[in-house]
Scaffold this motif. Structure first.
Motif, PDB file in Angstrom:
ATOM      1  N   UNK A 149       0.845  -1.200   0.000  1.00 47.25           N
ATOM      2  CA  UNK A 149       0.000   0.000   0.000  1.00 47.25           C
ATOM      3  C   UNK A 149       0.884   1.256   0.000  1.00 47.25           C
ATOM      4  N   UNK A 150       1.975   1.272   0.807  1.00 50.02           N
ATOM      5  CA  UNK A 150       2.887   2.422   0.768  1.00 50.02           C
ATOM      6  C   UNK A 150       3.482   2.528  -0.635  1.00 50.02           C
ATOM      7  N   UNK A 151       3.921   3.729  -1.009  1.00 48.61           N
ATOM      8  CA  UNK A 151       4.490   4.001  -2.341  1.00 48.61           C
ATOM      9  C   UNK A 151       3.464   4.077  -3.463  1.00 48.61           C
ATOM     10  N   UNK A 152       2.234   3.656  -3.201  1.00 49.83           N
ATOM     11  CA  UNK A 152       1.206   3.815  -4.223  1.00 49.83           C
ATOM     12  C   UNK A 152       0.839   5.293  -4.323  1.00 49.83           C
ATOM     13  N   UNK A 153       0.330   5.687  -5.490  1.00 50.89           N
ATOM     14  CA  UNK A 153      -0.111   7.070  -5.667  1.00 50.89           C
ATOM     15  C   UNK A 153      -1.633   7.187  -5.527  1.00 50.89           C
ATOM     16  N   UNK A 154      -2.065   8.309  -4.980  1.00 50.67           N
ATOM     17  CA  UNK A 154      -3.490   8.610  -4.843  1.00 50.67           C
ATOM     18  C   UNK A 154      -3.740   9.997  -5.434  1.00 50.67           C
ATOM     19  N   UNK A 155      -4.750  10.123  -6.323  1.00 48.49           N
ATOM     20  CA  UNK A 155      -5.126  11.431  -6.884  1.00 48.49           C
ATOM     21  C   UNK A 155      -6.574  11.730  -6.529  1.00 48.49           C
ATOM     22  N   UNK A 156      -6.798  12.884  -5.960  1.00 48.25           N
ATOM     23  CA  UNK A 156      -8.160  13.264  -5.568  1.00 48.25           C
ATOM     24  C   UNK A 156      -8.520  14.597  -6.213  1.00 48.25           C
ATOM     25  N   UNK A 157      -9.593  14.601  -7.008  1.00 54.63           N
ATOM     26  CA  UNK A 157     -10.125  15.865  -7.517  1.00 54.63           C
ATOM     27  C   UNK A 157     -11.104  16.398  -6.488  1.00 54.63           C
ATOM     28  N   UNK A 175      -0.303   9.497   5.572  1.00 56.21           N
ATOM     29  CA  UNK A 175       0.247   8.987   6.831  1.00 56.21           C
ATOM     30  C   UNK A 175       0.713   7.535   6.692  1.00 56.21           C
ATOM     31  N   UNK A 176       0.096   6.804   5.770  1.00 57.14           N
ATOM     32  CA  UNK A 176       0.547   5.416   5.600  1.00 57.14           C
ATOM     33  C   UNK A 176       1.530   5.297   4.432  1.00 57.14           C
ATOM     34  N   UNK A 177       2.129   6.416   4.071  1.00 61.09           N
ATOM     35  CA  UNK A 177       3.239   6.350   3.120  1.00 61.09           C
ATOM     36  C   UNK A 177       2.864   6.490   1.654  1.00 61.09           C
ATOM     37  N   UNK A 178       1.577   6.709   1.379  1.00 60.34           N
ATOM     38  CA  UNK A 178       1.183   6.877  -0.013  1.00 60.34           C
ATOM     39  C   UNK A 178       1.516   8.303  -0.476  1.00 60.34           C
ATOM     40  N   UNK A 179       1.606   8.447  -1.797  1.00 61.78           N
ATOM     41  CA  UNK A 179       1.998   9.707  -2.422  1.00 61.78           C
ATOM     42  C   UNK A 179       0.718  10.370  -2.955  1.00 61.78           C
TER      43      UNK A 179
END
Lengths: 158, 158, 158
Positions: free
Chosen positions: B1-9, B30-34
């Motif tokens: 799960x960490x290192x994954x990217x998340x994009x929010x509009x 907080x859990x390391x996602x970008x």
């Protein structure tokens, strides 16, 4: 990024959200992505033809049709619509800032090969006959959406 | 799960949806996602500075600014706002339940390295000058969003 | 497509959006996908039991409960609700067109193994005790959502 698939459910029938949806769709298609837009519920309103209705409707179907906006020029804003004034202000401001109107975004999407799908369950429930819609490439249900979305890199519900 | 990217509009300018967006964004960071958040349309309101306006505006731009909430403390609820009373009740209840207010969520997002992008087309149409916004890391258009989203595991339209 | 994961955040408490969410969820589960629905904010309303409240509430908690719809039969439409008339028309039309009502969509989701998660932060803020909710498989926060979403092919915010 090119060759990736994008699936967008257009549930909303508001001008602002429609603009966001088509801005993303045309931007993605212009950079080579393969885009499908699924129009469902209020979203179908922006695909409606203006002018006299062709398809058959029950009384309730005519009431639905009467109360709902027909075509991209008639959509309200989701916020601050103020009886249509907000929507007029937004269109005016967009023109002044040289942002194309929704109808042109839709034509551009078609030219760029964005696939326009209309949700058959919504058409059934709201009694919207196929002959009263513009731009539609395919009439389909939720299974077709899932098929596309399961192959997509980006899936949005707008 | 960490290192994954998340994009929010973040399209919505409502307090409840803003809280949901920042709750997801800070949780992911907080859990390391970008995490990247793209603020567009009404969503930009929560990034606005309070106090006197600095940037130049036309008359219509001033009208837009006047009618729209400025900063995280002013956002309405999407439902049951009841002229602002619902929003006040929600803030009171959040404080009592020790849930941090939106302004603190935004600061926390910044500290955790969430990237805040403001949509230039929205700023142009609604005449929001860059100097009237807080927290923004980057000013960009739909192409930048697509670039991020095409690398993201999770993409949301809120 | 089968074996893929789908995560849906149900933030909205409107009938039309709830129907869209459950239509997608049951369609996905029926084709073998592994579906989780996270109910947060207004979305929790549709999981509420009807009848007398069991859990303890403060005065403000009782006010929240009083003003909010309880259970799938009471949800309004997001547009054209017209004091509930739009919602009644929609339910009538759905029945005539043989589309199952929301309560049956929920039961069907449960039978198909869709996992129903209720957001603990929302329950805390709006003072919704666990014993006043139906259908919930798990009570969890944003971390649990991110865990699921980071393994999902399709993630939607509705």
């Amino acid at each position: 990024m090119a060759d990736e698939k994008v699936s967008i459910i257009v549930f909303s029938g508001d001008l602002d959200k429609a603009l966001a949806a088509f801005n993303i769709a045309t931007g993605a298609a212009a950079s080579g992505m393969d885009v499908t837009m699924f129009f469902t519920f209020w979203g179908i309103n922006m695909l409606k033809k203006t002018g006299p209705r062709k398809g058959a409707r029950t009384l309730l179907g005519r009431v639905f049709d009467m109360f709902m906006p027909k075509g991209p020029e008639k959509l309200p804003l989701s916020k601050m619509n103020m009886g249509g004034m907000g929507s007029v202000m937004m269109r005016y401001q967009m023109a002044k800032k040289k942002v194309q109107p929704l109808a042109e975004f839709i034509s551009m999407a078609k030219e760029l090969g964005v696939k326009i799908v209309a949700c058959t369950m919504s058409m059934e429930v709201m009694e919207i006959p196929a002959e009263d819609l513009n731009h539609v490439d395919e009439f389909a249900g939720v299974a077709a959406f899932l098929e596309e979305a399961s192959k997509s890199k980006i899936t949005l519900f707008i």
